[in-house]
Write an enzyme that holds these catalytic residues in place. Structure first.
Site, PDB file in Angstrom:
ATOM      1  N   GLU A  54     -51.731 -29.595 -64.123  1.00 45.37           N
ATOM      2  CA  GLU A  54     -52.201 -30.564 -63.118  1.00 45.37           C
ATOM      3  C   GLU A  54     -51.131 -30.885 -62.082  1.00 45.37           C
ATOM      4  O   GLU A  54     -51.446 -31.096 -60.919  1.00 45.37           O
ATOM      5  CB  GLU A  54     -52.698 -31.846 -63.800  1.00 45.37           C
ATOM      6  CG  GLU A  54     -53.971 -31.657 -64.609  1.00 45.37           C
ATOM      7  CD  GLU A  54     -55.152 -31.134 -63.792  1.00 45.37           C
ATOM      8  OE1 GLU A  54     -55.176 -31.292 -62.557  1.00 45.37           O
ATOM      9  OE2 GLU A  54     -56.053 -30.531 -64.406  1.00 45.37           O
ATOM     10  N   CYS A  87     -76.213 -24.841 -55.004  1.00 45.28           N
ATOM     11  CA  CYS A  87     -75.600 -26.036 -55.606  1.00 45.28           C
ATOM     12  C   CYS A  87     -76.571 -26.720 -56.565  1.00 45.28           C
ATOM     13  O   CYS A  87     -77.725 -26.978 -56.213  1.00 45.28           O
ATOM     14  CB  CYS A  87     -75.195 -27.025 -54.518  1.00 45.28           C
ATOM     15  SG  CYS A  87     -74.506 -28.557 -55.185  1.00 45.28           S
ATOM     16  N   GLN A 119     -51.149 -29.927 -55.386  1.00 48.75           N
ATOM     17  CA  GLN A 119     -51.070 -29.571 -53.967  1.00 48.75           C
ATOM     18  C   GLN A 119     -51.072 -28.065 -53.778  1.00 48.75           C
ATOM     19  O   GLN A 119     -50.584 -27.571 -52.779  1.00 48.75           O
ATOM     20  CB  GLN A 119     -49.814 -30.171 -53.333  1.00 48.75           C
ATOM     21  CG  GLN A 119     -50.058 -31.541 -52.747  1.00 48.75           C
ATOM     22  CD  GLN A 119     -49.137 -32.592 -53.332  1.00 48.75           C
ATOM     23  OE1 GLN A 119     -48.596 -32.425 -54.419  1.00 48.75           O
ATOM     24  NE2 GLN A 119     -48.955 -33.676 -52.630  1.00 48.75           N
ATOM     25  N   TYR A 152     -54.754 -39.876 -60.588  1.00 52.63           N
ATOM     26  CA  TYR A 152     -55.426 -38.583 -60.767  1.00 52.63           C
ATOM     27  C   TYR A 152     -54.929 -37.870 -62.031  1.00 52.63           C
ATOM     28  O   TYR A 152     -55.709 -37.479 -62.900  1.00 52.63           O
ATOM     29  CB  TYR A 152     -55.232 -37.666 -59.535  1.00 52.63           C
ATOM     30  CG  TYR A 152     -55.655 -36.267 -59.883  1.00 52.63           C
ATOM     31  CD1 TYR A 152     -57.000 -35.926 -59.893  1.00 52.63           C
ATOM     32  CD2 TYR A 152     -54.722 -35.325 -60.336  1.00 52.63           C
ATOM     33  CE1 TYR A 152     -57.412 -34.667 -60.316  1.00 52.63           C
ATOM     34  CE2 TYR A 152     -55.118 -34.077 -60.762  1.00 52.63           C
ATOM     35  CZ  TYR A 152     -56.466 -33.746 -60.743  1.00 52.63           C
ATOM     36  OH  TYR A 152     -56.870 -32.526 -61.193  1.00 52.63           O
ATOM     37  N   LEU A 188     -43.332 -23.170 -54.146  1.00 48.72           N
ATOM     38  CA  LEU A 188     -44.551 -23.972 -54.346  1.00 48.72           C
ATOM     39  C   LEU A 188     -44.615 -25.184 -53.414  1.00 48.72           C
ATOM     40  O   LEU A 188     -45.686 -25.737 -53.172  1.00 48.72           O
ATOM     41  CB  LEU A 188     -44.628 -24.490 -55.785  1.00 48.72           C
ATOM     42  CG  LEU A 188     -45.471 -23.716 -56.776  1.00 48.72           C
ATOM     43  CD1 LEU A 188     -45.531 -24.465 -58.102  1.00 48.72           C
ATOM     44  CD2 LEU A 188     -46.894 -23.511 -56.268  1.00 48.72           C
ATOM     45  N   ASP A 245     -59.850 -35.972 -56.964  1.00 50.52           N
ATOM     46  CA  ASP A 245     -58.906 -35.245 -56.119  1.00 50.52           C
ATOM     47  C   ASP A 245     -59.657 -34.854 -54.839  1.00 50.52           C
ATOM     48  O   ASP A 245     -60.768 -35.339 -54.596  1.00 50.52           O
ATOM     49  CB  ASP A 245     -58.326 -34.023 -56.855  1.00 50.52           C
ATOM     50  CG  ASP A 245     -59.368 -32.937 -57.117  1.00 50.52           C
ATOM     51  OD1 ASP A 245     -60.571 -33.166 -56.845  1.00 50.52           O
ATOM     52  OD2 ASP A 245     -58.985 -31.841 -57.573  1.00 50.52           O
ATOM     53  N   CYS A 248     -78.534 -34.528 -53.102  1.00 51.16           N
ATOM     54  CA  CYS A 248     -77.406 -34.727 -52.187  1.00 51.16           C
ATOM     55  C   CYS A 248     -77.889 -35.270 -50.849  1.00 51.16           C
ATOM     56  O   CYS A 248     -78.655 -34.629 -50.133  1.00 51.16           O
ATOM     57  CB  CYS A 248     -76.678 -33.395 -51.991  1.00 51.16           C
ATOM     58  SG  CYS A 248     -75.321 -33.497 -50.810  1.00 51.16           S
TER      59      CYS A 248
END
Ligand code: ADE
Length: 350
Positions: A34, A199, A39, A117, A77, A135, A205
């Protein structure tokens, strides 16, 4: 709202990618994944995850690593405070928690580098606790699903997202629910051209029913980008190259760099020699700078304009005060040090 969660989980069971951190309940491995994925895209993060967990398979093995070694593993990274915090937290858990991760949300949240998160991810994936993750992917799914107009980077927007995320969670399967909604955001509910026809939530939605998918999520205006003009100097003498460890408290702290000067404006080529001499406190004839490479590097709120030169000093380097902050290392050893990405590209890809 189990109906939404049921549809999500059914879809996930058929479409999930097989990713190594999904086959474990070990909080250490989940935590490492995680932190990497915060990012970083899965495609990039996967290789780093495999290498880092191979070198440090347990929290005890990470806790005894040096910061240089961890930053070297992390090289490329970006957002290097993630690596520094990860190492600091590994040491704290080994020293103060008998090597065991706290197994509840408030305990996780106390750790360095672990925010809401990551605490929710570890709590749900490792300990099956009903904490919903939010996120970027999840925010996109939720704002479209509920046509949420509040900016997601406002305090109220964050609260609302957290409320919505918990409102649709199946508390009996928090881990799978969280993985499923993140996966939907990554694979189907994409920022541009979302795949609404495939979806599982399309009938529920609100953005899909109004055709307004690409208006979400709403964000406040971005802060202005700061332009910076940096000259890196490659100074080689007797097969040695000058480098230094960065100590400034910024995202590249702890990484290494070449001798650097910063100017408040763009640097015309014919002024490079003069600018460097001035910044180094030397008379202009004392050096010759040869332009090698120019590039730009985008950070979150900064655009770096980078000029790389090879620098020859026509005087004794020991007389050069500027270089006192740098050390000369064997050129062959450059590979052993962690550098920011644009320096890696310059040093090793040219
Ligand atoms: N991004 C962040 N966490 C993730 C996870 N556990 N699986 C896939 N992508 C992710």
């Amino acid at each position: 709202m189990p109906k939404i969660s049921d549809a999500l989980i059914l879809w996930y069971n058929h479409h999930q990618r097989d990713l190594p951190w999904r086959n474990t309940h070990d909080p250490y491995l989940i935590w490492v994944s995680e932190i990497i994925l915060q990012q970083t895209q899965v495609a990039t993060g996967l290789d780093y995850y495999l290498r880092i967990t191979k070198k440090y398979p347990t929290i005890a093995s990470m806790a005894v690593a040096s910061e240089d070694d961890v930053l070297k593993m992390w090289q490329g990274l970006g957002y290097y405070s993630r690596a520094r915090n990860m190492l600091a937290t590994a040491k704290i858990i080994v020293d103060n928690y008998q090597g065991q991760f706290p197994c509840d949300y408030p305990g996780l949240l106390k750790l360095k580098g672990i925010g809401p998160y990551t605490a929710s991810a570890i709590a749900s994936f490792a300990f099956h606790l009903p904490h919903a993750v939010v996120d970027g992917n999840v925010a996109r799914v939720l704002t479209r699903l509920f046509a949420m107009a509040e900016p997601i980077d406002s305090i109220n927007g964050k609260k609302e997202l957290d409320r919505l995320a918990h409102s649709i969670m199946d508390v009996k399967q928090p881990g799978i629910h969280n993985q499923a909604i993140m996966e939907l955001g990554a694979l189907v509910c994409r920022p541009l051209s979302p795949q609404c026809s495939s979806c599982p939530l399309n009938k529920m939605c609100q953005a899909n029913s109004r055709g307004t998918q690409e208006l979400f999520p709403v964000k406040n205006k971005r802060v202005a980008v700061r332009h910076r003009y940096l000259i890196y100097m490659y100074i080689e003498q007797n097969n040695k190259v000058y480098i230094a460890k960065r100590t400034d408290n910024d995202i590249w702290k702890g990484l290494y760099q070449l001798p650097l000067i910063e100017l408040p404006h763009p640097i015309p080529q014919h002024e490079i020699n003069q600018s460097i001499a001035l910044a180094m406190g030397l008379p202009e004839p004392a050096l010759t700078a040869q332009l090698l490479h120019e590039t730009q590097h985008q950070l979150t709120h900064q655009k770096l304009h980078l000029t790389f030169v090879s620098l020859q000093l026509h005087q004794d380097v020991n007389q050069c005060h500027f270089l006192k902050n740098y050390e000369a290392i064997d050129k062959q050893q450059l590979h052993g040090y962690a550098f920011p990405k644009p320096l890696v590209t310059f040093l090793f890809a040219h």
